[in-house]
Design an enzyme around this catalytic site. Sequence first.
Site, PDB file in Angstrom:
ATOM      1  N   HIS A   1       0.891  -1.216   0.107  1.00 52.13           N
ATOM      2  CA  HIS A   1       0.059   0.022   0.030  1.00 52.13           C
ATOM      3  C   HIS A   1       1.035   1.192   0.141  1.00 52.13           C
ATOM      4  CE1 HIS A   1      -3.603  -2.476   1.676  1.00 52.13           C
ATOM      5  NE2 HIS A   1      -3.601  -2.538   0.362  1.00 52.13           N
TER       6      HIS A   1
ATOM      7  N   HIS B   1      -8.821  -7.971  -6.903  1.00 51.82           N
ATOM      8  CA  HIS B   1      -9.258  -8.567  -6.017  1.00 51.82           C
ATOM      9  C   HIS B   1      -9.628  -7.775  -4.792  1.00 51.82           C
ATOM     10  CE1 HIS B   1      -7.321 -11.605  -8.671  1.00 51.82           C
ATOM     11  NE2 HIS B   1      -8.016 -12.512  -8.237  1.00 51.82           N
TER      12      HIS B   1
ATOM     13  N   ASP C   1      -3.986  -8.431  -6.494  1.00 53.03           N
ATOM     14  CA  ASP C   1      -3.264  -9.155  -5.217  1.00 53.03           C
ATOM     15  C   ASP C   1      -4.072 -10.244  -4.838  1.00 53.03           C
ATOM     16  OD1 ASP C   1      -5.402  -7.248  -4.371  1.00 53.03           O
ATOM     17  OD2 ASP C   1      -4.542  -6.739  -2.601  1.00 53.03           O
TER      18      ASP C   1
END
EC number: 2.1.1.266
Length: 295
Positions: A19, A42, A177
């Site tokens: 992130h 996802h 991811d």
Amino acid sequence: MLSYLHGFHAGNFADVHKHAAMRIILDYLCTKEKPFCVIDTHAGSGWYDLGSKQSAKTGEWKNGIAAVQQKANPPKQMQPFLDQIAAFDPIAKGRDYGVFEDDNLTGPFYPGSPFIMREVLRDHDEMILMELHPREYDLLEYSVERDPRIHLHKRDGYEGLVGMMPPAIRRGLVLMDPSYDVKQDYQKAASSIKRAWERWENGMFMLWYPILEAGFDAELRENFTQIKAKGGVLCAELSTNQGGAKGRMRGTGLLIINPPYGFDQQFDEIGQWLCDAVKLPGPATHRTQWLVPSQ
């Protein structure tokens, strides 16, 4: 596989690494007035209560975001991400963030990728989210349905990404991811990203993967050397040589196609700082390398 729930792992060292990179790219996209599109294949349920039973069962966030927040002198390029995490409060947002009146929330809270993206979007930007898990999809839908900038699809992220290429807004970022519940996910991820890039060659793509003793990530990196993007393909990994219990991560990696100029140096500084901030099974190292040089 639909057994994976990210609530058990939210805020761990892999999330922080991933992130922080994503936030740098989002901030770069915001430097120009032109609209951009972000795609999350996802998406999960959106955000997570780190005081929940799921998070308490593993406690992974304590060695991730909690450890990072206690570490002094973060790199300046990481500060927007840290400020966003510290300020994230779904209770204050209420219904717009999917909070039910009778929810028993304790916090602290951690935004998943969709909400890190959402809070950076401007009025003329768009976000496309895909999620196939029924429970995760329902929670995400309740959290984002009031936002006209967001388009949510109950769809397999691998085929969905390829089917949506190229997006109407030809400037932006794709995040993939997967859970990697099964080893075939490595090949599916590589194939999906490659096919999507062939239809959107100027797009930025970021694929997250776990580093396990099984070594499936080696083939994944090899596959990405075949993507001859003009902006190059960058690999960034935070890992340790220790640990390695079956199924346990000893590291986290990112493969990024067409990263912004200077991203490699900015993010490596963050990665080196994270080596001393987060807690892996052993001493951590960070490396960035170009699998395909930028032209």
